[in-house]
Design an enzyme around this catalytic site. Sequence first.
Site, PDB file in Angstrom:
ATOM      1  N   SER A 102      16.272 -83.851 -32.126  1.00 37.12           N
ATOM      2  CA  SER A 102      14.985 -83.285 -31.736  1.00 37.12           C
ATOM      3  C   SER A 102      14.791 -81.888 -32.341  1.00 37.12           C
ATOM      4  O   SER A 102      14.954 -81.739 -33.541  1.00 37.12           O
ATOM      5  CB  SER A 102      14.924 -83.279 -30.207  1.00 37.12           C
ATOM      6  OG  SER A 102      13.605 -83.414 -29.799  1.00 37.12           O
ATOM      7  N   HIS A 138      13.414 -91.552 -27.211  1.00 35.22           N
ATOM      8  CA  HIS A 138      13.860 -90.269 -27.759  1.00 35.22           C
ATOM      9  C   HIS A 138      15.174 -89.861 -27.084  1.00 35.22           C
ATOM     10  O   HIS A 138      15.189 -89.514 -25.908  1.00 35.22           O
ATOM     11  CB  HIS A 138      12.745 -89.258 -27.430  1.00 35.22           C
ATOM     12  CG  HIS A 138      12.961 -87.888 -27.976  1.00 35.22           C
ATOM     13  ND1 HIS A 138      12.798 -87.584 -29.304  1.00 35.22           N
ATOM     14  CD2 HIS A 138      13.294 -86.715 -27.358  1.00 35.22           C
ATOM     15  CE1 HIS A 138      13.020 -86.292 -29.494  1.00 35.22           C
ATOM     16  NE2 HIS A 138      13.324 -85.748 -28.321  1.00 35.22           N
TER      17      HIS A 138
HETATM   18  C1  GCU Z   1       9.070 -81.425 -27.728  1.00 42.39           C
HETATM   19  C2  GCU Z   1       8.531 -81.022 -29.067  1.00 42.39           C
HETATM   20  C3  GCU Z   1       9.285 -81.684 -30.206  1.00 42.39           C
HETATM   21  C4  GCU Z   1      10.771 -81.482 -30.035  1.00 42.39           C
HETATM   22  C5  GCU Z   1      11.207 -81.897 -28.661  1.00 42.39           C
HETATM   23  C6  GCU Z   1      12.656 -81.551 -28.331  1.00 42.39           C
HETATM   24  O1  GCU Z   1       8.778 -82.770 -27.489  1.00 42.39           O
HETATM   25  O2  GCU Z   1       7.168 -81.321 -29.103  1.00 42.39           O
HETATM   26  O3  GCU Z   1       8.875 -81.154 -31.441  1.00 42.39           O
HETATM   27  O4  GCU Z   1      11.464 -82.196 -31.022  1.00 42.39           O
HETATM   28  O5  GCU Z   1      10.445 -81.200 -27.686  1.00 42.39           O
HETATM   29  O6  GCU Z   1      13.279 -80.755 -28.989  1.00 42.39           O
HETATM   30  O7  GCU Z   1      13.140 -82.067 -27.323  1.00 42.39           O
END
Ligand code: GCU
Length: 421
Positions: A258, A399
């Site tokens: 992420s 995710h």
């Molecule tokens: C949010 C953000 C993402 C990121 C994510 C994370 O969803 O919008 O860009 O990758 O957090 O790091 O958990």
Amino acid sequence: MRLSFWLFFGVIFVPFLFAQSTGFNYDEAKVPEYTLPDPLVLADGALVKTAKVWETKRRPEVLELFKREMYGRAPGKPANLKFLVFDENKVLKAKAVRKQVEVQFAGKADGPRMTLLIYLPAQVKGPVPTFLTLNFRGNHTVTDDPAIRLPHSWVRGRAKGEAVNNRATEKGRGVAKSRWNVTNILKRGYGLATIYYGDIDPDFDDDWKNGVHALYPKPKADEWGSIATWAWGLSRALDYFEIDKDIDHKRIAVMGHSRLGKTSLWAGAADQRFAMVISNNSGCGGAALSRRAFGETVKRINTSFPHWFNDNFLKYNDNEKACPVDQHMLVALVAPRPVYIASALGDQWADPMGEFLSGMHANPVYQLYGLKGLPASKQPAVDNPVMGTIGYHVRSGKHDVTDYDWEQYLNFADIHFKGKR
Ligand code: GCU
């Protein structure tokens, strides 16, 4: 009365709801038409035809653009950087060695510092190839091991009691272990090193006072945002690996999930000592092409997380096409080193297709080296990894970082670090 209520509701709230839902696109048919900047065309218009010209002319241009327009310039290795190995013990029924190292950025115990947690497989003789990763919640969340030091720095806290007044508590021990697969990584002959990312720079917009920023002036518009700062911390871990004879500093795979996947990509682009780069569900500002504006957009990321990128990047809010780079060029900066991009089908916010395409459009740079890059011309089916010098999979599920993801990273490392096919 009733009618006026609905009129009021309609006028005030409906446009708001509408604006929210039209802000993000999840429909492939509505992806705007776009032309990607060509990684192989120099600023003066000449075409790059050899790896040598890429390395001496175009690569420095592209790297400079990413620094200036997006992630920001970071300082080099601090003069007083100090490493303190405060723990070195056999653990896991003597199958592993655990080390903990305090990295003092200004050479002071009461100054900005991070703690490296390292597990090395006891069965491997000689320097061990190692995965280096940042973690979101503290080193102590990675396993149940009671000897892992709690972070000293600001912690957000997700589960109940995990942090009190933004300080980590015992309640957090082991809470993130499903993401780490430690025993399997060790069994496969690799080390795992991890750092709590908040040790380097706490993840909130505090106008650059905390973390390592305390040692430096406030960043200018072309200087380091938090992603570049976390990547800087990863490079400091690599500085330590260079002096630890148990770790093979020439076989370090930098992996992140992420926002920390965006960070691993930037770390691998900015510091060529990283031998392999792994991006897990990195999305916007990571592996996903910005010009597709699918799921999260540049404007949205700059608004929700104003500290992640530098201030120059604000220019590209709702104006991605004006940016002289797109994320396939970030992947290309890793060439000729191996890079793995992983998506999750349930993570449309991160634009799995856009993540795949940036790998594919990095191919021309890998081809300059006679390498295949990503051996797929269309996105592979779900749960069907492809592995050239660029690897890719889109996993079923949400995710996250799963054992399935790690399995692929270990297989990919076996190919590129151990010559297994
Ligand atoms: C949010 C953000 C993402 C990121 C994510 C994370 O969803 O919008 O860009 O990758 O957090 O790091 O958990």
